[in-house]
Scaffold this motif. Structure first.
Motif, PDB file in Angstrom:
ATOM      1  N   ARG A   1       1.167 -96.420   0.878  1.00 41.76           N
ATOM      2  CA  ARG A   1       0.771 -96.971   2.165  1.00 41.76           C
ATOM      3  C   ARG A   1       1.853 -97.883   2.731  1.00 41.76           C
ATOM      4  O   ARG A   1       2.629 -98.490   1.998  1.00 41.76           O
ATOM      5  N   LEU A   2       1.878 -97.984   4.045  1.00 36.28           N
ATOM      6  CA  LEU A   2       2.795 -98.882   4.729  1.00 36.28           C
ATOM      7  C   LEU A   2       2.366-100.323   4.492  1.00 36.28           C
ATOM      8  O   LEU A   2       1.192-100.666   4.615  1.00 36.28           O
ATOM      9  N   VAL A   3       3.342-101.178   4.167  1.00 34.03           N
ATOM     10  CA  VAL A   3       3.074-102.588   3.879  1.00 34.03           C
ATOM     11  C   VAL A   3       3.394-103.394   5.127  1.00 34.03           C
ATOM     12  O   VAL A   3       4.510-103.335   5.661  1.00 34.03           O
ATOM     13  N   LEU A   4       2.419-104.165   5.598  1.00 30.39           N
ATOM     14  CA  LEU A   4       2.597-105.011   6.775  1.00 30.39           C
ATOM     15  C   LEU A   4       2.863-106.443   6.341  1.00 30.39           C
ATOM     16  O   LEU A   4       2.203-106.964   5.443  1.00 30.39           O
ATOM     17  N   THR A   5       3.827-107.080   6.992  1.00 34.84           N
ATOM     18  CA  THR A   5       4.174-108.463   6.706  1.00 34.84           C
ATOM     19  C   THR A   5       3.780-109.332   7.890  1.00 34.84           C
ATOM     20  O   THR A   5       4.442-109.302   8.937  1.00 34.84           O
ATOM     21  N   PRO A   6       2.691-110.090   7.784  1.00 33.59           N
ATOM     22  CA  PRO A   6       2.236-110.878   8.948  1.00 33.59           C
ATOM     23  C   PRO A   6       3.252-111.897   9.434  1.00 33.59           C
ATOM     24  O   PRO A   6       3.239-112.268  10.608  1.00 33.59           O
ATOM     25  N   ALA A   7       4.145-112.351   8.555  1.00 29.09           N
ATOM     26  CA  ALA A   7       5.096-113.386   8.962  1.00 29.09           C
ATOM     27  C   ALA A   7       6.046-112.899  10.057  1.00 29.09           C
ATOM     28  O   ALA A   7       6.490-113.690  10.892  1.00 29.09           O
ATOM     29  N   CYS A   8       6.339-111.595  10.075  1.00 32.08           N
ATOM     30  CA  CYS A   8       7.278-111.084  11.073  1.00 32.08           C
ATOM     31  C   CYS A   8       6.605-110.836  12.417  1.00 32.08           C
ATOM     32  O   CYS A   8       7.283-110.501  13.391  1.00 32.08           O
ATOM     33  N   PHE A   9       5.274-110.992  12.498  1.00 28.03           N
ATOM     34  CA  PHE A   9       4.561-110.774  13.752  1.00 28.03           C
ATOM     35  C   PHE A   9       4.367-112.050  14.559  1.00 28.03           C
ATOM     36  O   PHE A   9       3.927-111.982  15.704  1.00 28.03           O
ATOM     37  N   THR A  10       4.664-113.176  13.969  1.00 31.93           N
ATOM     38  CA  THR A  10       4.320-114.450  14.611  1.00 31.93           C
ATOM     39  C   THR A  10       5.074-114.677  15.917  1.00 31.93           C
ATOM     40  O   THR A  10       4.562-115.352  16.810  1.00 31.93           O
ATOM     41  N   SER A  11       6.264-114.120  16.039  1.00 33.01           N
ATOM     42  CA  SER A  11       7.064-114.384  17.232  1.00 33.01           C
ATOM     43  C   SER A  11       6.546-113.650  18.461  1.00 33.01           C
ATOM     44  O   SER A  11       6.816-114.079  19.586  1.00 33.01           O
TER      45      SER A  11
ATOM     46  N   ASN B   1      -0.499 -93.900   8.557  1.00 41.58           N
ATOM     47  CA  ASN B   1       0.161 -94.666   7.502  1.00 41.58           C
ATOM     48  C   ASN B   1      -0.773 -95.008   6.346  1.00 41.58           C
ATOM     49  O   ASN B   1      -0.429 -95.844   5.516  1.00 41.58           O
ATOM     50  N   ALA B   2      -1.947 -94.379   6.281  1.00 39.89           N
ATOM     51  CA  ALA B   2      -2.903 -94.567   5.178  1.00 39.89           C
ATOM     52  C   ALA B   2      -3.273 -96.031   4.985  1.00 39.89           C
ATOM     53  O   ALA B   2      -3.439 -96.497   3.860  1.00 39.89           O
ATOM     54  N   LEU B   3      -3.417 -96.779   6.062  1.00 39.02           N
ATOM     55  CA  LEU B   3      -3.759 -98.198   5.982  1.00 39.02           C
ATOM     56  C   LEU B   3      -5.231 -98.375   5.618  1.00 39.02           C
ATOM     57  O   LEU B   3      -6.095 -97.628   6.081  1.00 39.02           O
ATOM     58  N   THR B   4      -5.501 -99.370   4.789  1.00 39.61           N
ATOM     59  CA  THR B   4      -6.874 -99.716   4.416  1.00 39.61           C
ATOM     60  C   THR B   4      -7.239-101.142   4.812  1.00 39.61           C
ATOM     61  O   THR B   4      -8.418-101.445   4.994  1.00 39.61           O
ATOM     62  N   ASP B   5      -6.255-102.016   4.959  1.00 41.21           N
ATOM     63  CA  ASP B   5      -6.497-103.418   5.298  1.00 41.21           C
ATOM     64  C   ASP B   5      -5.914-103.693   6.681  1.00 41.21           C
ATOM     65  O   ASP B   5      -4.738-103.432   6.936  1.00 41.21           O
TER      66      ASP B   5
ATOM     67  N   ARG C   1      -5.729 -91.524  11.710  1.00 39.64           N
ATOM     68  CA  ARG C   1      -5.234 -91.005  10.426  1.00 39.64           C
ATOM     69  C   ARG C   1      -4.939 -92.118   9.419  1.00 39.64           C
ATOM     70  O   ARG C   1      -3.929 -92.096   8.730  1.00 39.64           O
ATOM     71  N   ASN C   2      -5.844 -93.089   9.348  1.00 38.80           N
ATOM     72  CA  ASN C   2      -5.783 -94.137   8.344  1.00 38.80           C
ATOM     73  C   ASN C   2      -7.090 -94.147   7.549  1.00 38.80           C
ATOM     74  O   ASN C   2      -8.071 -93.510   7.926  1.00 38.80           O
ATOM     75  N   ASP C   3      -7.100 -94.880   6.442  1.00 41.87           N
ATOM     76  CA  ASP C   3      -8.272 -94.932   5.560  1.00 41.87           C
ATOM     77  C   ASP C   3      -9.123 -96.152   5.889  1.00 41.87           C
ATOM     78  O   ASP C   3      -9.301 -97.058   5.073  1.00 41.87           O
ATOM     79  N   LEU C   4      -9.651 -96.188   7.094  1.00 41.37           N
ATOM     80  CA  LEU C   4     -10.440 -97.321   7.549  1.00 41.37           C
ATOM     81  C   LEU C   4     -11.925 -97.035   7.394  1.00 41.37           C
ATOM     82  O   LEU C   4     -12.367 -95.890   7.463  1.00 41.37           O
ATOM     83  N   THR C   5     -12.691 -98.102   7.215  1.00 42.34           N
ATOM     84  CA  THR C   5     -14.148 -97.999   7.211  1.00 42.34           C
ATOM     85  C   THR C   5     -14.678 -98.312   8.607  1.00 42.34           C
ATOM     86  O   THR C   5     -13.954 -98.860   9.453  1.00 42.34           O
TER      87      THR C   5
ATOM     88  N   GLU D   1       5.687-103.567  23.194  1.00 44.11           N
ATOM     89  CA  GLU D   1       5.195-102.320  22.618  1.00 44.11           C
ATOM     90  C   GLU D   1       5.924-102.055  21.302  1.00 44.11           C
ATOM     91  O   GLU D   1       7.159-102.106  21.253  1.00 44.11           O
ATOM     92  N   LEU D   2       5.140-101.762  20.256  1.00 41.50           N
ATOM     93  CA  LEU D   2       5.681-101.494  18.926  1.00 41.50           C
ATOM     94  C   LEU D   2       4.986-100.262  18.367  1.00 41.50           C
ATOM     95  O   LEU D   2       3.751-100.224  18.290  1.00 41.50           O
ATOM     96  N   SER D   3       5.774 -99.275  17.963  1.00 47.34           N
ATOM     97  CA  SER D   3       5.219 -98.028  17.431  1.00 47.34           C
ATOM     98  C   SER D   3       5.881 -97.732  16.086  1.00 47.34           C
ATOM     99  O   SER D   3       7.108 -97.596  16.001  1.00 47.34           O
ATOM    100  N   LEU D   4       5.042 -97.648  15.049  1.00 50.75           N
ATOM    101  CA  LEU D   4       5.515 -97.359  13.687  1.00 50.75           C
ATOM    102  C   LEU D   4       4.676 -96.261  13.056  1.00 50.75           C
ATOM    103  O   LEU D   4       4.364 -96.295  11.864  1.00 50.75           O
ATOM    104  N   ALA D   5       4.325 -95.265  13.801  1.00 48.82           N
ATOM    105  CA  ALA D   5       3.403 -94.229  13.337  1.00 48.82           C
ATOM    106  C   ALA D   5       4.107 -93.232  12.417  1.00 48.82           C
ATOM    107  O   ALA D   5       5.321 -92.995  12.511  1.00 48.82           O
ATOM    108  N   SER D   6       3.315 -92.674  11.481  1.00 52.45           N
ATOM    109  CA  SER D   6       3.703 -91.503  10.670  1.00 52.45           C
ATOM    110  C   SER D   6       4.998 -91.738   9.892  1.00 52.45           C
ATOM    111  O   SER D   6       5.961 -90.966  10.005  1.00 52.45           O
ATOM    112  N   GLN D   7       5.036 -92.791   9.107  1.00 52.35           N
ATOM    113  CA  GLN D   7       6.182 -93.007   8.233  1.00 52.35           C
ATOM    114  C   GLN D   7       6.112 -92.050   7.035  1.00 52.35           C
ATOM    115  O   GLN D   7       5.051 -91.827   6.469  1.00 52.35           O
TER     116      GLN D   7
END
Length: 361
Positions: free
Chosen positions: A162-172, A185-189, A206-210, A151-157
């Motif tokens: 916008r919050l920047v996600l780094t896919p390399a740190c998720f591989t493990s 976190n105003a994410l669009t991607d 609460r993100n900018d998703l389509t 479980e990982l929670s990074l809500a409401s920074q």
């Protein structure tokens, strides 16, 4: 009227003209920021000291520490004494840096919400749950090596961008993570989180998703049981609920905090079938009408080729349309409506047909 002294000392002194003691000193002096000490550890555990037991022996038995809202600004090295610690509550403090927990090999739950952390670092590899909501993290990094994370929670920074996600740190842990919270976190991607194959709960409110992004997310995760997009502008679209449920798997049980019942899926399937039937019916009717019109024009052209008199195309076309209208009534397709929508759950069998009461009146 005089106020009682108990609980209203400042107000009472103000009314009678006396200045409360240390009033201006309390306003000017900021509250102290603490560091974790041994005495604080003793008060934060539910373990009680036995007779003749030393503090070191007591710390060995400690597995949970509740240090919420203690105005802790620095973790320090006091946690070195609790080697068997499993759950650590440090939310609602003033911590700016994660330190002093990387040596805790048994730590599985770490709660650091509502602090001032800006960098994710120094985390033990034994973590199963990590909560970092409401901090100042602008880039998700430093999660490499957390192979057991569920479980990982990074809500409401608290960020300007916008919050920047780094896919390399998720591989493990991308094949083992079951809950992910990135709300507020105003994410669009969302392409960086498509690799979580075992995800069961996803919170993206609460993100900018389509709507296309939301449908893509839900369709990618076959084990998804709960998804939340509350606060996104897509929730105002008329086809939002229908689109999300249609692309979701049968395991989805909750959408935006509300249960998804099996009859909801049956109703949507019935609507899709009805729409398809109506569209096929209208297509066949249109094809028959086109065929009749072409046959009529060919007959007229053959009459002209045999030397017959000319014809008025407008008159002939009008006559053809009138005759075709009568045929459509006989075929019982008069008044076929547009494809059904979730807002008008009528059945195809109840579509209006020709009014036969006039014929037999």
């Amino acid at each position: 009227q005089k106020l009682p002294r108990n609980g209203y000392g400042g107000a009472y002194a103000f009314l009678v003209g006396r200045r409360p003691r240390f009033l201006f000193t309390m306003i000017a002096t900021p509250r102290r920021v603490h560091e974790i000490t041994e005495s604080m550890l003793l008060r934060a555990t539910q373990q009680k000291k036995r007779s003749g037991e030393k503090e070191e022996e007591l710390f060995v038995r400690v597995t949970h520490l509740q240090l919420m809202n203690k105005r802790i600004g620095r973790i320090g090295s006091s946690l070195l004494k609790v080697d068997n610690l499993r759950v650590l509550y440090l939310q609602e403090n003033m911590i700016e840096k994660i330190e002093g927990v990387d040596h805790l090999k048994s730590l599985t739950h770490l709660y650091l919400q509502h602090n001032k952390i800006s960098v994710i670092e120094n985390l033990p590899a034994s973590l199963v749950k990590l909560f970092l909501d409401d901090n100042c993290i602008d880039r998700v990094d430093g999660l490499e090596g957390l192979y057991k994370l569920k479980e990982l929670s990074l809500a409401s920074q608290r960020l300007d961008n916008r919050l920047v996600l780094t896919p390399a740190c998720f591989t493990s842990f991308e094949h083992g993570l079951a809950m992910l919270n990135l709300s507020g976190n105003a994410l669009t991607d969302t392409s960086e989180i498509l690799g979580f194959t075992a995800l069961e709960k996803l919170f993206m409110g609460r993100n900018d998703l389509t709507l296309a992004d939301a449908k893509n997310l839900v369709s990618q995760f076959g084990l998804l049981e709960e998804v939340d997009f509350q606060g996104c502008h897509i929730c105002r679209e008329r086809s939002y609920l229908r689109s999300i449920i249609e692309v979701s798997s049968s395991r989805l049980r909750k959408l935006d905090g509300k249960p998804v019942q099996p009859f909801h899926r049956k109703q949507l399937q019935s609507i899709r079938d009805n729409n398809q039937k109506v569209q096929d019916y209208r297509r066949r009717s249109f094809e028959r009408e086109q065929h009749l019109r072409e046959a009529t024009l060919e007959g007229q052209m053959e009459g002209v080729g045999r030397g017959g008199g000319g014809f008025d195309a407008t008159e002939e076309f009008s006559t053809t349309r009138f005759e075709r209208g009568m045929q459509l009534q006989n075929l019982s397709i008069h008044g076929v409506p547009e494809p059904l929508s979730p807002r008008s759950p009528r059945e195809v069998g109840s579509l209006p047909g020709p009014d036969l009461r006039r014929k037999y009146a």
